[in-house]
Design a protein around this motif. Structure first.
Motif, PDB file in Angstrom:
ATOM      1  N   VAL A  45       2.100 -33.048  24.260  1.00 36.08           N
ATOM      2  CA  VAL A  45       1.698 -33.941  23.199  1.00 36.08           C
ATOM      3  C   VAL A  45       0.124 -33.537  22.770  1.00 36.08           C
ATOM      4  O   VAL A  45      -1.144 -34.012  23.214  1.00 36.08           O
ATOM      5  CB  VAL A  45       1.668 -35.559  23.625  1.00 36.08           C
TER       6      VAL A  45
ATOM      7  N   LEU B 191       6.608 -34.167  15.262  1.00 37.26           N
ATOM      8  CA  LEU B 191       6.121 -35.430  15.896  1.00 37.26           C
ATOM      9  C   LEU B 191       4.678 -35.881  15.433  1.00 37.26           C
ATOM     10  O   LEU B 191       4.317 -36.760  15.683  1.00 37.26           O
ATOM     11  CB  LEU B 191       5.755 -34.992  17.346  1.00 37.26           C
TER      12      LEU B 191
ATOM     13  N   GLN C 271       2.947 -42.591  16.822  1.00 38.42           N
ATOM     14  CA  GLN C 271       3.383 -41.065  17.582  1.00 38.42           C
ATOM     15  C   GLN C 271       4.109 -41.529  18.836  1.00 38.42           C
ATOM     16  O   GLN C 271       5.036 -41.068  19.165  1.00 38.42           O
ATOM     17  CB  GLN C 271       2.151 -40.277  18.116  1.00 38.42           C
TER      18      GLN C 271
ATOM     19  N   LYS D 162       7.513 -42.818  18.130  1.00 37.62           N
ATOM     20  CA  LYS D 162       8.545 -41.670  17.902  1.00 37.62           C
ATOM     21  C   LYS D 162       8.694 -40.698  18.906  1.00 37.62           C
ATOM     22  O   LYS D 162      10.165 -40.418  19.099  1.00 37.62           O
ATOM     23  CB  LYS D 162       7.940 -40.633  16.655  1.00 37.62           C
ATOM     24  N   ILE D 163       7.669 -40.609  19.690  1.00 32.25           N
ATOM     25  CA  ILE D 163       8.125 -39.384  20.779  1.00 32.25           C
ATOM     26  C   ILE D 163       8.943 -40.099  22.093  1.00 32.25           C
ATOM     27  O   ILE D 163       9.937 -39.607  22.334  1.00 32.25           O
ATOM     28  CB  ILE D 163       6.825 -38.884  21.579  1.00 32.25           C
TER      29      ILE D 163
ATOM     30  N   ARG E 198      12.597 -40.401  21.271  1.00 28.53           N
ATOM     31  CA  ARG E 198      13.193 -39.221  21.101  1.00 28.53           C
ATOM     32  C   ARG E 198      13.619 -39.050  22.773  1.00 28.53           C
ATOM     33  O   ARG E 198      14.874 -38.651  23.081  1.00 28.53           O
ATOM     34  CB  ARG E 198      12.459 -37.988  20.685  1.00 28.53           C
TER      35      ARG E 198
ATOM     36  N   TRP F 111       2.436 -45.064  27.578  1.00 27.74           N
ATOM     37  CA  TRP F 111       3.727 -44.296  27.238  1.00 27.74           C
ATOM     38  C   TRP F 111       5.121 -44.636  28.160  1.00 27.74           C
ATOM     39  O   TRP F 111       6.104 -44.481  27.851  1.00 27.74           O
ATOM     40  CB  TRP F 111       3.465 -42.809  27.765  1.00 27.74           C
TER      41      TRP F 111
END
Length: 398
Positions: free
Chosen positions: A63, A85, A95, A98-99, A102, A121
């Motif tokens: 990232v 991304l 961000q 979205k990550i 996935r 995260w």
């Protein structure tokens, strides 16, 4: 437990610093001992250890929209991943969503995240009932430099288990931020069983133009206020004013272009001790320099359980640190090292001079802290504790 397990390891960066080195060592152990684990690595930022992480993972994703390198993750080049991304208008929360959306498609069995920065995260995985472990090394300054206190209070228990890097970290998480004590276990940082030394003491001293007879003091640290590196010139001045012993102080860390190092050099010159201090830039061989120290100093105002302190213990170096500074206290207490009153440089200088004057006392402290390290903080013992936490969570999930 022979069934294949998919694990995602998250590191805040791949720099040559304590936390990334620690999680990289753990990753290597996982690859060696947990043959049924399929491990992906997710780096929030790149760094010098990127290739080392890459060699120990199945897939990689970085990232960082400035890291120009092709990656085999989801079978497309990094530029395409980057464009997908990181649309210019996305904010951090978008961000992250979205990550993680996935990554959630990969059906991980467990998330192991390193440092408090990675907590945000892990929350999407936790909310999907995927076991999450966050290894937190930070104390108050580190925690609240990363997140507002309100965020920590709200989210610190949105995790399956926290591995605190020291008892001081565990107590701070529970007492200051209200972490659930049942979700916090203290497992200290550890150093590799065998340390690599690339250059002999004689060769390195010659390179640094240090007389063989000189006593060598030193720190190994990032150059920042929390680490107390601003205190080096003043401490050296106080030592030099009260002893005739020839000595050099190695300031290992940072680079000549950074503000703290420039400021330190200016202070040293104004204090007249510039010839006593040897500035060595951050590099891949810190063990070589710590190996030639006669006394290792930890000047941190706050430090959870620094890896360089353990390296010094492994190399049988006497250690001097401040009281009330974090994990060093529990490591050095009961006369395993020397604790100076918090930020009391006069007392620290006197204590350091006493060590400089007596080689036998230095050797005795070095032996005692090395014995403590081997008995209570061995790599094998502490990695097995982490493996047990991982295994328990995997059993619960399945």
């Amino acid at each position: 437990m022979n069934e294949t397990r998919k694990i995602l390891v998250i590191s805040h960066e791949a720099s040559l610093s304590g936390a990334p080195i620690l999680v990289l060592n753990l990753l290597k152990k996982l690859k060696q001992e947990k043959k049924n684990f399929k491990i992906d690595v997710f780096l929030l930022r790149p760094g010098q250890l990127y290739e080392d992480f890459a060699r120990n993972s199945e897939n990689k994703i970085i990232v960082a929209n400035y890291y120009n390198q092709s990656l085999p993750f989801v079978k497309r080049n990094f530029r395409k991943i980057q464009d997908t991304l990181f649309p210019k208008k996305e904010n951090r929360e978008e961000q992250i969503k979205k990550i993680t959306d996935r990554l959630l498609k990969n059906s991980y069995d467990l998330i192991y995240a390193n440092t408090a920065e990675s907590l945000i995260w892990t929350i999407p995985f936790y909310r999907k009932n995927i076991p999450t472990i966050v290894a937190i090394h930070e104390l108050t300054f580190g925690m609240e430099s990363t997140y507002p206190k309100e965020f920590i209070l709200e989210n610190i228990s949105n995790v399956s288990m926290i591995i605190a890097g020291s008892n001081a970290v565990a107590e701070n998480l529970i007492n200051r931020y209200g972490a659930d004590p049942k979700k916090v276990t203290a497992i200290h940082s550890f150093v590799e069983e065998k340390l690599k030394i690339e250059k002999s003491s004689a060769v390195l001293k010659k390179e640094l133009e240090i007389p063989e007879s000189a006593v060598i003091l030193g720190i190994a640290s990032s150059q920042e206020l929390r680490k107390g590196t601003d205190l080096v010139p003043l401490l050296v001045k106080k030592i030099a004013d009260h002893t005739d012993i020839d000595f050099r102080f190695i300031n290992l860390g940072g680079s000549a272009n950074t503000g703290p190092v420039k400021c330190s050099k200016i202070d040293a010159e104004k204090l007249g001790v510039q010839n006593r201090i040897v500035y060595v830039e951050h590099n891949k061989f810190p063990n070589d320099y710590i190996n030639i120290f006669d006394v290792f100093l930890l000047l941190s105002r706050e430090d959870p359980f620094p890896l360089v302190m353990l390296t010094a213990a492994k190399l049988k170096k006497p250690i001097v640190a401040f009281d009330q500074s974090g994990g060093a206290v529990e490591f050095l207490e009961n006369d395993h090292g020397i604790l100076s009153p918090y930020l009391d440089l006069d007392t620290m200088a006197t204590q350091v001079i006493s060590l400089m004057e007596d080689q036998k006392i230095r050797e005795e402290y070095g032996r005692k802290i090395n014995t403590r390290l081997e008995n209570d903080y061995s790599e094998k013992k502490l990695t097995q504790k982490i493996f047990s936490v991982i295994d328990d969570l995997l059993i619960t999930r399945h």
